[in-house]
Design a protein around this motif. Structure first.
Motif, PDB file in Angstrom:
ATOM      1  N   MET A  38       0.696  -1.162  -0.101  1.00  0.00           N
ATOM      2  CA  MET A  38      -0.117  -0.069   0.084  1.00  0.00           C
ATOM      3  C   MET A  38       0.957   1.338  -0.197  1.00  0.00           C
ATOM      4  O   MET A  38       0.309   2.360  -0.454  1.00  0.00           O
ATOM      5  CB  MET A  38      -1.020   0.138   1.075  1.00  0.00           C
ATOM      6  CG  MET A  38      -1.959  -1.141   1.327  1.00  0.00           C
ATOM      7  SD  MET A  38      -3.385  -0.970  -0.207  1.00  0.00           S
ATOM      8  CE  MET A  38      -2.641  -2.159  -1.207  1.00  0.00           C
ATOM      9  N   PHE A  42       2.513  -0.444  -7.625  1.00  0.00           N
ATOM     10  CA  PHE A  42       1.625  -1.545  -6.932  1.00  0.00           C
ATOM     11  C   PHE A  42       2.394  -3.014  -7.529  1.00  0.00           C
ATOM     12  O   PHE A  42       2.384  -3.393  -8.790  1.00  0.00           O
ATOM     13  CB  PHE A  42       0.269  -1.580  -7.574  1.00  0.00           C
ATOM     14  CG  PHE A  42      -0.455  -2.858  -6.939  1.00  0.00           C
ATOM     15  CD1 PHE A  42      -0.700  -2.671  -5.647  1.00  0.00           C
ATOM     16  CD2 PHE A  42      -0.810  -3.734  -8.021  1.00  0.00           C
ATOM     17  CE1 PHE A  42      -1.613  -4.002  -5.355  1.00  0.00           C
ATOM     18  CE2 PHE A  42      -1.598  -4.930  -7.318  1.00  0.00           C
ATOM     19  CZ  PHE A  42      -1.888  -5.030  -5.962  1.00  0.00           C
ATOM     20  N   GLU A  45      -5.252  -3.272  -5.836  1.00  0.00           N
ATOM     21  CA  GLU A  45      -4.617  -2.722  -6.942  1.00  0.00           C
ATOM     22  C   GLU A  45      -5.725  -1.279  -6.954  1.00  0.00           C
ATOM     23  O   GLU A  45      -5.090  -0.228  -7.130  1.00  0.00           O
ATOM     24  CB  GLU A  45      -4.876  -3.323  -8.273  1.00  0.00           C
ATOM     25  CG  GLU A  45      -4.255  -2.366  -9.312  1.00  0.00           C
ATOM     26  CD  GLU A  45      -4.129  -2.955 -10.535  1.00  0.00           C
ATOM     27  OE1 GLU A  45      -3.589  -2.644 -11.581  1.00  0.00           O
ATOM     28  OE2 GLU A  45      -4.930  -4.006 -10.895  1.00  0.00           O
ATOM     29  N   HIS A  51      -4.812   0.909  -4.004  1.00  0.00           N
ATOM     30  CA  HIS A  51      -3.391   1.544  -4.053  1.00  0.00           C
ATOM     31  C   HIS A  51      -3.436   2.890  -5.148  1.00  0.00           C
ATOM     32  O   HIS A  51      -3.182   3.941  -4.980  1.00  0.00           O
ATOM     33  CB  HIS A  51      -2.416   0.244  -4.967  1.00  0.00           C
ATOM     34  CG  HIS A  51      -1.015   1.086  -5.057  1.00  0.00           C
ATOM     35  ND1 HIS A  51      -0.674   1.812  -6.185  1.00  0.00           N
ATOM     36  CD2 HIS A  51       0.103   1.051  -3.974  1.00  0.00           C
ATOM     37  CE1 HIS A  51       0.502   2.123  -5.863  1.00  0.00           C
ATOM     38  NE2 HIS A  51       1.087   1.541  -4.705  1.00  0.00           N
ATOM     39  N   SER A  87      -2.976   6.875  -4.474  1.00  0.00           N
ATOM     40  CA  SER A  87      -1.743   7.460  -5.008  1.00  0.00           C
ATOM     41  C   SER A  87      -2.318   8.537  -6.129  1.00  0.00           C
ATOM     42  O   SER A  87      -1.358   9.170  -6.814  1.00  0.00           O
ATOM     43  CB  SER A  87      -0.905   6.502  -5.947  1.00  0.00           C
ATOM     44  OG  SER A  87      -1.643   5.671  -6.813  1.00  0.00           O
TER      45      SER A  87
END
Length: 690
Positions: free
Chosen positions: A600, A605, A676, A679, A683
């Protein structure tokens, strides 16, 4: 081609190619066959019968036969928790409708007096739209169910359905509110006793499996299930079904609701895609069809401090299933096949942990759970009601009060950012995982403080039986409470931006509701606008609504979308589910936690090491431990699969069930897809404009 025409040469080979032994493939094939192989007129007749079955029994028979239009909103309560929330929402709608009808009656009498005295009406909305055009309904007429031929809205008159695998659903609702089963509202019970005569046993896989069987089984025309299925699934995207906004209410920690709701939600999305593709054989849409549809799941997360581990595993499973479907949809949606699709457009999360902190020790342990559930249910019902009333057009603001638009302009709020009854706009504004913030004003409280209370840890106002605050804590309670106190002293919300829930939010909807008699000051709106601009720097969509007359007190509702999957409660449920149900070696707990956190935190990823620690399919051992033995589960599994054979679904050989229970287990890849998505949200940075 209109909605009743059937193209007999239409091929289902595409569906056959898409279909596989996966539940999603089989359901897609069944939906495609229902729409393309069988007469669409049957679906429309069932839909009409469904609409007729929900008519208010207090109306005359003439009105019932003439008015079969469906509202634009459907509320679906699934499982015990979901049905309870649906009942509370129905009660709230019932009471608010009475208020609205009285308001309409008062205005009608005032209008008649003016006309009798020859006085010209100052309320242009009572005879038409703001520009004096005759025939358009006023805001209150639209809000509380009055209709015209050109503008049917029924915002606060939704279809409300309840569905549960338990056999006592109907009796429980009759006890809770007899008016609902007597036709007081558009309220119906989706009977599933033909499918199962007991609950899911707090095992979502059972609810998932049975919901799949329900969709694969032949919906015999004489059954109520055929009517309800026509509304929820088969007619999705057809012009005859006017419902465009759906809320699915359920407990994330249960078995029936958390297992069934995602299956029905995805099936509805699949049916919509099948109907949309069939509607446009030449690549051109026609005016007879409406393609937009927004579905919102409302999931109640269990109390971290008081509930069993299995409920947290269930919640983690629900979140992984939803986030995986969302990730696949965003990354690999194929217009040619219309797949894959998400289970819901948005998933609203409400945690019972916040109720725990709000109640504290004021109730004894015997009544704590009951009181906590009641408060959480009423809280959710209130927010859904506010969202329904917020779907007003710009013209409605002019009708309601001529001072509203100047107040918005003075507050810096563009009318382009006001919430409208535009399902595409709403679907964009409510996306991914979301939370709710709510506060109500008593007296002349500063709206800056009201805003802060809406995002504070939940509090319970015993004098007014009111539950306020945020539905999911952005951080540990003690730390977050300290930050809120610092913000209150500084009269600023800037410190809250450091929490991912706010700083990483993708969109936010703010709904301000006030009594009609309230002279709403421009400063209040300006403060809401300033706080939202400050608190959500990453949000690319910000929407506002001001509703006058739909509540007794001023209130603020915030719906914060996209970032709820980043909060500790959600990550706790996901992490524990992955470890308990996928990691084969329980001795690697510390290493698993370290790897999970590293995935994370890294810019890219990289799930390789975590994937190597996981089994290919989820294990039910941590969830079925309450059954006492593996033997009890194997017996239950056998009963379910024998039931599948007896349902005799179409296009499936009688010698074998369409699915076995293992087919609906989540896979390792689905978990990786969910991580995913988390993540990517973590971001994401708002694009820079020049």
């Amino acid at each position: 081609m209109n909605a009743t025409e059937l193209n007999e040469n239409e091929s289902v080979s595409g569906a056959e190619e898409t279909a596989s032994r996966t539940p999603e493939g089989l359901i897609l094939a069944e939906i495609t066959n229902t729409v393309t192989q069988f007469n669409v007129e049957d679906i429309l007749q069932r839909l009409k019968a469904f609409a007729q079955s929900l008519k208010h029994q207090t109306r005359s028979s003439g009105e019932q036969s003439a008015n079969v239009a469906l509202p634009t909103v459907g509320i679906i309560g699934m499982g015990r928790c979901g049905t309870n929330i649906a009942i509370d929402l129905a009660n709230l709608v019932y009471e608010q409708r009475k208020i609205g009808i009285k308001e309409l009656s008062r205005r009608g009498r005032d209008m008649a007096k003016r006309r009798a005295s020859g006085e010209k009406s100052s309320e242009s909305g009572q005879t038409g739209s703001a520009d004096g055009k005759a025939g358009a309904p006023s805001f209150w007429e639209r809000l509380f169910g009055a209709k015209s031929e050109h503008d049917q809205v029924f915002l606060v008159d939704p279809v409300i359905l309840t569905a549960d695998l338990d056999g006592d659903t109907t009796q429980r609702i009759k006890v809770a509110n007899p008016k609902l089963t007597q036709g007081a509202l558009r309220f119906g019970i989706t009977e599933l006793d033909w499918l199962n005569r007991g609950g899911a046993g707090n095992i979502p896989v059972v609810g998932h499996y049975l919901a799949t069987l329900a969709l694969l089984a032949e919906a015999k025309p004489e059954t109520s299930w055929a009517l309800h299925r026509s509304y929820l699934v088969d007619s999705s995207g057809l012009a005859a079904n006017a419902s465009r906004l759906f809320f699915y209410l359920f407990s994330a920690g249960g078995g029936s609701g958390s297992g069934m709701a995602p299956v029905f939600g995805r099936a509805q999305q699949q049916a919509r895609m099948v109907n949309v593709k069939r509607q446009r054989p030449t690549g051109q849409s026609t005016r007879e069809y409406t393609e937009a549809l927004c579905s919102v799941g409302v999931a109640i997360l269990p109390d971290i401090l008081r509930t069993a581990h299995s409920q947290h595993y269930n919640s983690g499973r629900l979140l992984c299933e939803y986030l995986a479907s969302l990730n696949r949809f965003e990354q690999s949606f194929d217009p040619a096949t219309g797949m894959p699709l998400p289970t819901f457009s948005c998933l609203l999360l409400v945690s019972n942990t916040v109720v725990h902190h709000a109640l504290g020790e004021r109730f004894s342990s015997e009544i704590y759970a009951v009181k906590a559930e009641q408060l959480a249910n009423k809280y959710v019902a209130r927010q859904l009601f506010n969202l329904l009333t917020a779907q007003a057009l710009v013209e409605d603001y002019r009708i309601t009060d001529p001072k509203v638009i100047p107040a918005m302009n003075a507050a810096g709020i563009s009318l382009d950012d006001t919430t409208k009854l535009d399902i595409n706009d709403l679907e964009n504004s409510l996306s991914g995982t979301a939370v709710i913030g709510y506060a109500e004003q008593f007296g002349h409280e500063d709206f800056g403080q009201l805003f802060l209370r809406a995002v504070s840890p939940a509090s319970y106002n015993s004098d007014n039986e009111l539950f306020e605050g945020i539905s999911l804590l952005p951080n540990k309670f003690e730390e977050y409470q300290a930050t809120i106190e610092a913000c209150r002293k500084n009269n600023s919300v800037e410190q809250l931006r450091d929490f991912a829930l706010f700083g990483k939010a993708l969109s936010v909807v703010a709904i301000v509701s006030a009594p009609r008699s309230e002279l709403f000051e421009q400063y209040n709106l300006r403060k809401v606008h300033e706080n939202i601009e400050s608190l959500f720097p990453n949000a690319t969509i910000k929407r506002y609504a001001l509703i006058l007359g739909a509540s007794e007190n001023c209130s603020l509702t915030l719906i914060i979308s996209g970032s709820a999957c980043l909060v500790p409660d959600a990550l706790f449920a996901i992490r524990n589910y992955v470890f308990g149900c996928f990691v084969a070696d329980n001795g690697k707990q510390e290493r698993f936690t370290q790897v999970f956190n590293e995935i994370m935190a890294k810019p890219q990823f990289e799930p390789g090491e975590l994937a190597a620690m996981m089994r290919d399919k989820e294990s039910l051992d941590p969830i079925i431990v309450g059954m006492g033995s593996q033997g009890a589960w194997r017996r239950r599994k056998q009963e379910l699969e024998l039931r599948a054979q007896s349902l005799n679904p179409r296009n499936v050989p009688n010698s074998a069930p369409p699915l076995i229970v293992e087919d609906v287990l989540l896979s390792k890849q689905e978990v990786i897809d969910a991580l995913e998505y988390i993540h990517r949200v973590s971001s994401f940075h708002r694009p820079v404009t020049v």
